[in-house]
Write an enzyme that holds these catalytic residues in place. Structure first.
Site, short mmCIF file in Angstrom:
data_model
loop_
_atom_site.label_atom_id
_atom_site.label_comp_id
_atom_site.label_asym_id
_atom_site.label_seq_id
_atom_site.Cartn_x
_atom_site.Cartn_y
_atom_site.Cartn_z
N LYS A 27 0.58 -1.51 0.15
CA LYS A 27 -0.28 0.43 0.13
C LYS A 27 1.31 1.20 0.07
O LYS A 27 1.32 1.86 0.82
CB LYS A 27 -0.45 0.00 1.59
CG LYS A 27 -2.62 0.75 0.81
CD LYS A 27 -2.97 0.35 2.78
CE LYS A 27 -4.25 1.85 2.09
NZ LYS A 27 -5.13 2.07 1.28
N1 PPE Z 1 -8.21 -0.86 -3.05
C1 PPE Z 1 -7.40 0.25 -2.36
C2 PPE Z 1 -6.82 0.54 -4.17
C3 PPE Z 1 -7.28 0.82 -2.19
O1 PPE Z 1 -6.64 2.12 -1.52
C4 PPE Z 1 -7.80 -0.03 -0.30
C5 PPE Z 1 -8.22 1.03 0.93
C6 PPE Z 1 -9.00 -1.44 -0.80
C7 PPE Z 1 -8.54 -1.58 -1.94
C8 PPE Z 1 -9.41 -2.17 0.65
O2 PPE Z 1 -8.57 -2.09 1.63
P1 PPE Z 1 -8.95 -2.39 3.07
O3 PPE Z 1 -9.31 -0.48 3.89
O4 PPE Z 1 -7.61 -3.17 3.82
O5 PPE Z 1 -10.46 -3.12 3.35
N2 PPE Z 1 -8.12 1.81 0.77
C9 PPE Z 1 -7.61 2.80 1.90
C10 PPE Z 1 -7.62 4.11 1.61
C11 PPE Z 1 -8.42 5.41 0.96
C12 PPE Z 1 -8.90 6.77 1.12
O6 PPE Z 1 -8.78 7.45 -0.02
O7 PPE Z 1 -7.71 7.36 1.48
C13 PPE Z 1 -9.05 3.74 3.19
O8 PPE Z 1 -10.42 2.35 2.66
O9 PPE Z 1 -8.97 2.56 4.15
#
Ligand code: PPE
Length: 323
Positions: free
Chosen positions: A161
């Site tokens: 990430k």
């Molecule tokens: N894909 C991406 C690209 C992504 O950024 C997130 C979280 C997810 C999938 C889902 O992952 P999880 O949160 O572990 O279920 N995106 C984060 C950031 C959003 C933002 O705008 O900043 C979040 O949801 O915290």
């Protein structure tokens, strides 16, 4: 919209809590020029049993793994990072909030692509954050298929990430909102469904829950994992498999998952309505289950909530004994 940072007083920096206003960086910080940062998005919920951080150990582990990919040594142990996150929430006296730890290559005695000589900085911020995709998003949002592809697995690892990955995310998001959609779904480099700019994606087809595999350039979402486990608990068959674009238009139900987005149903793709009404039945069942765990109305049978305040610890421990 009110300023979400108005009530934030403390930010954690390299082992110390500092004033919100003092949490600044130098313009010659490496991360600003070359995207050399890794971060997390975590939520703390105000449950009936007290404040609990959702799947904190898993988020800290992913953060450490992201840093490992980019060879950023972290000067703090897993336990120290975990404690620091809880300390930051407590210092700001939040019952529920979003938490953003960020580790990046900072300002040093040189600049240039090579990051290895720049210091590694660790910050943790938190603030109250409401619905990610709008107040009405629980009823379903309109999305498009992005003309931008998700970064190829051999270009940048989606499993990390990293802040730099979000330039690709920004292109997807900008295109979507400029054209009147809440979000864009990107295809991977081979043309299979990947994910949204900040969410994983799931579909229901003939009673089976499907989601793209990690090989489709997706972030290994923690909400994604929670949804897979809850679906299995509910007896819903789940498969991780490559999804061709066309299936987005023919599936029965479609939704996105993420820490910020939680579970957000999708009601149309490229203006084609999804299924028969939104949210669909299986989406609703999984949403109810996850929401119930967030509020504490459903027992935390997987031990996903990490207590923040000490009074809570006792309650959580007592609750886990009764399960
Ligand atoms: N894909 C991406 C690209 C992504 O950024 C997130 C979280 C997810 C999938 C889902 O992952 P999880 O949160 O572990 O279920 N995106 C984060 C950031 C959003 C933002 O705008 O900043 C979040 O949801 O915290």
């Amino acid at each position: 919209m009110s300023n979400p940072f108005a009530g934030v007083r403390w930010i954690w920096k390299n082992g110390q809590l500092i004033d919100f206003e003092k949490a600044t960086v130098h313009v010659l910080s490496h991360a600003l020029h070359y995207g050399s940062g890794v971060f997390e998005g975590i939520r703390c919920y105000n449950t009936r049993q007290g404040s609990g951080v959702f799947r904190l150990p898993e988020h800290v582990r992913r953060l450490e793994n992201s840093a490992k990919v980019y060879r950023m040594p972290i000067a703090f142990t897993t336990e120290e990072l975990t404690d620091a996150i809880c300390e930051t929430i407590r210092a700001n006296e939040f019952e529920a909030c979003y938490i953003r730890p960020i580790i990046f290559r900072g300002f040093g005695d040189r600049i240039g692509v090579n990051p290895l000589n720049n210091p590694v900085e660790v910050f943790i911020a938190c603030w109250p954050w409401g619905k990610y995709l709008g107040e009405e998003s629980e009823k379903g949002v309109d999305v498009c298929v992005s003309s931008w592809r998700r970064i190829a697995a051999d270009s940048m690892p989606a499993v990390a990430k990293a802040t730099g990955n979000y330039l690709n995310g920004q292109l997807i998001k900008i295109e979507a909102v400029t054209n009147g959609y809440a979000e864009g779904l990107a295809l991977d480099a081979r043309g299979f469904v990947s994910e949204g700019s900040g969410e994983n994606v799931f579909m229901v087809q003939d009673g089976v829950l499907l989601t793209p595999p990690l090989a489709a350039s997706v972030l290994q979402g923690i909400t994604r994992d929670s949804v897979i486990r809850l679906a299995r608990d509910l007896g819903i068959p789940v498969r991780e498999e490559q999804i061709p674009r066309g299936q987005l238009y023919t599936c029965d139900e479609l939704f996105m998952t993420g820490t910020a987005a939680e579970i957000t149903p999708i009601r149309s793709v490229d203006r084609n309505p999804v299924g028969h009404g939104c949210p669909g039945e299986i989406t609703r069942r999984i949403m109810t289950e996850l929401q119930g765990i967030f509020t504490g109305e459903i027992a935390d049978r997987h031990g996903w909530l990490y207590p923040v305040y000490s009074g809570v610890q006792a309650t959580a421990a007592a609750a886990s004994q009764t399960v």
